[in-house]
Write an enzyme that holds these catalytic residues in place. Structure first.
Site, mmCIF file in Angstrom:
data_model
loop_
_atom_site.group_PDB
_atom_site.id
_atom_site.type_symbol
_atom_site.label_atom_id
_atom_site.label_comp_id
_atom_site.label_asym_id
_atom_site.label_seq_id
_atom_site.Cartn_x
_atom_site.Cartn_y
_atom_site.Cartn_z
ATOM 1 N N GLY A 1 -2.647 0.037 13.789
ATOM 2 C CA GLY A 1 -2.215 0.766 12.610
ATOM 3 C C GLY A 1 -1.231 1.862 12.980
ATOM 4 C CG ASP A 2 -1.700 5.299 12.408
ATOM 5 O OD1 ASP A 2 -1.699 5.619 11.211
ATOM 6 O OD2 ASP A 2 -2.713 5.354 13.129
ATOM 7 C CD GLN B 1 -6.802 0.434 7.275
ATOM 8 O OE1 GLN B 1 -6.927 -0.621 6.699
ATOM 9 N NE2 GLN B 1 -6.888 1.577 6.636
ATOM 10 C CG ASN C 1 -9.102 3.537 5.128
ATOM 11 O OD1 ASN C 1 -8.547 3.001 4.176
ATOM 12 N ND2 ASN C 1 -9.695 2.826 6.074
ATOM 13 C CB ALA C 2 -4.009 3.003 4.731
ATOM 14 N N GLY C 3 -2.347 5.483 5.385
ATOM 15 C CA GLY C 3 -1.350 6.467 4.996
ATOM 16 C C GLY C 3 0.045 6.046 5.401
ATOM 17 C CG HIS C 4 2.314 3.454 4.243
ATOM 18 N ND1 HIS C 4 2.033 3.046 5.523
ATOM 19 C CD2 HIS C 4 1.938 2.427 3.439
ATOM 20 C CE1 HIS C 4 1.501 1.827 5.483
ATOM 21 N NE2 HIS C 4 1.434 1.435 4.243
ATOM 22 C CB THR C 5 5.021 9.643 6.355
ATOM 23 O OG1 THR C 5 3.698 10.147 6.531
ATOM 24 C CG2 THR C 5 5.972 10.797 6.092
ATOM 25 C CE LYS D 1 13.416 3.369 8.638
ATOM 26 N NZ LYS D 1 14.175 3.752 9.843
ATOM 27 N N GLY E 1 4.293 2.533 11.464
ATOM 28 C CA GLY E 1 5.478 2.843 10.674
ATOM 29 C C GLY E 1 5.744 1.800 9.603
ATOM 30 C CE LYS E 2 0.468 -1.120 8.296
ATOM 31 N NZ LYS E 2 0.037 -0.276 9.435
#
Length: 422
Positions: A11-12, A223, A37-41, A17, A14-15
């Protein structure tokens, strides 16, 4: 064309973007598993968006965002996320759709999640986000969960909530814990449910109709492969299937309708939480953290960092049948004198080319590395593959060879334009 995007590591990757870049040519983005519980910036111009459950495609005007049946939805958190996005000028109108079959994360799930983490000591600790994801999936499998369709009738929903709280509080009392004060929590749930009612949808039929109309659909996994409940580093995993197969069962997409499967991966490896990490390197982690990189979008936790593990990435490629790789954070390696790739493992004197199933074995094996000279040049201004330093291109070529999968997209920064398409 129907495209699935899956994380090829922990996970993490960069999906967020990558999804945002791909969505320029898509009509809808569909989340297939996981919760908030997931996160995208996402960085668009001077604006920064942090999404937790909402599909990234909603940041593109006119695109649909669908949350599939394989997801778990915290109604209170989701209403807050919607409000936050609208405050930033993103209007959802009729673009967001919630599957009627998706299960709900309720206040007692969050409480139980935190309680279990607090009880777990040392090696038994999983390192969850304490968002109630595991207990919600547990209720789903136990066939006692509440679903999105239950929110359609608020009276019906309130009765189910009361029953759920009674059962949880009874169990807490037997174990010697203080019961939850249910009345204000139920009130919060009902308030959130009312706000979410306009988004309730038969998403299976919606996805089918979009397919019939030849719309372009992007299925977004949360994830990564090695947090998959079956194929990940068990028990240090999430509670859903994070591979391409999970994208089908989590949305109702028939397997024969999949046209393309993209694996997102970093130019190195990171993971959050507990569990084995063969290529972990504290020196590399200190460097990346010092650059302001590798902090979780959802938790803010510093990610553990290490060299690229081509053994695990190749295994991920085989599990999901990746047709392409999208590689991110290449620019994170710009200042290194030398860079390593793990190409095999050594365990009890034997050479391994696939990760062992037992996490205990994964924790004690020795990674076998190939070492590459660093390019020592800034790559963030590159917009074509040929503009990348020769040593960077050689590094990328070796990744393609080791993973047996072509790299079709390279990200060299957080912004949309900082992307090389091959």
């Amino acid at each position: 064309m129907n495209t699935i995007l899956i994380g090829a590591q922990w996970g993490d990757e960069g999906k967020g973007k990558i999804i945002d870049v791909l969505t320029e040519e898509q009509d809808a983005v569909i989340r297939s598993q996981g919760g908030n519980n997931a996160g995208h910036t996402i960085n668009i111009g001077k604006k920064k968006y942090v999404l937790h459950l909402l599909p990234t495609g909603l940041l593109r005007p006119g695109r649909l965002g669908i949350i599939g049946n394989g997801c778990v939805i915290d109604p209170i958190s989701l209403t807050e996320e919607i409000a936050g996005l609208e405050k930033q000028g993103v209007k959802l109108n009729k673009r967001l759709h919630l599957s009627l079959q998706a299960h709900l994360v309720l206040p007692y799930h969050r409480y139980l999640d935190g309680l279990r983490e607090d009880q777990a000591k040392g090696k038994r600790k999983i390192g969850t986000t304490r968002r109630g994801i595991g207990p919600t999936y547990g209720d789903k499998i136990s066939r006692i969960g509440l679903r999105v369709c239950d929110m359609a009738d608020l009276n019906h929903f309130e009765k189910k909530l009361l029953a759920g709280f009674r059962e949880v509080n009874s169990s807490l009392k037997k174990q010697g814990y203080k019961p939850l004060t249910s009345k204000p929590l139920i009130k919060d749930c009902l308030k959130a449910a009312k706000k979410l009612q306009p988004y309730l949808s038969d998403t299976v039929t919606l996805i089918h109709d979009l397919r019939v109309k030849k719309k372009k659909l992007l299925f977004e996994g949360a994830q990564g492969t090695f947090l998959d409940i079956d194929f990940g580093t068990y028990p240090y995993v999430t509670s859903s299937n994070t591979t391409a197969g999970g994208a089908c069962t989590g949305t109702g997409l028939p397997p024969m309708a999949v046209d393309r499967v993209i694996g997102a991966m970093k130019a190195y490896t990171t993971r959050v939480g507990e569990g084995p990490f063969p290529t972990e390197n504290n020196e590399l982690g200190d460097l990346l953290h010092g650059m302001g990189r590798e902090f979780g979008a959802t938790t803010g936790r510093a990610r553990r960092c290490g060299w690229l593990d081509a053994v695990m990435t190749r295994y991920a490629c085989r599990l999901s049948g990746f047709t392409d790789l999208a590689l991110t954070n290449l620019d994170g390696l710009d200042h290194l004198e030398e860079i390593k790739i793990c190409v095999a493992y050594r365990l009890d004197g034997k050479k391994l080319h696939v990760p062992p199933a037992d996490s205990a074995d994964l924790a004690r094996l020795e990674p076998i590395y190939e070492t590459f000279p660093g390019w020592k040049k800034d790559t963030s201004s590159c917009r074509k593959y040929a503009e990348l330093p020769l040593k960077a291109r050689r590094y990328l070529k070796r990744i393609t060879e080791l993973t047996e999968t072509p790299i079709r997209l390279i990200s060299i920064g957080p912004k949309r334009e900082e992307t090389i398409l091959l």
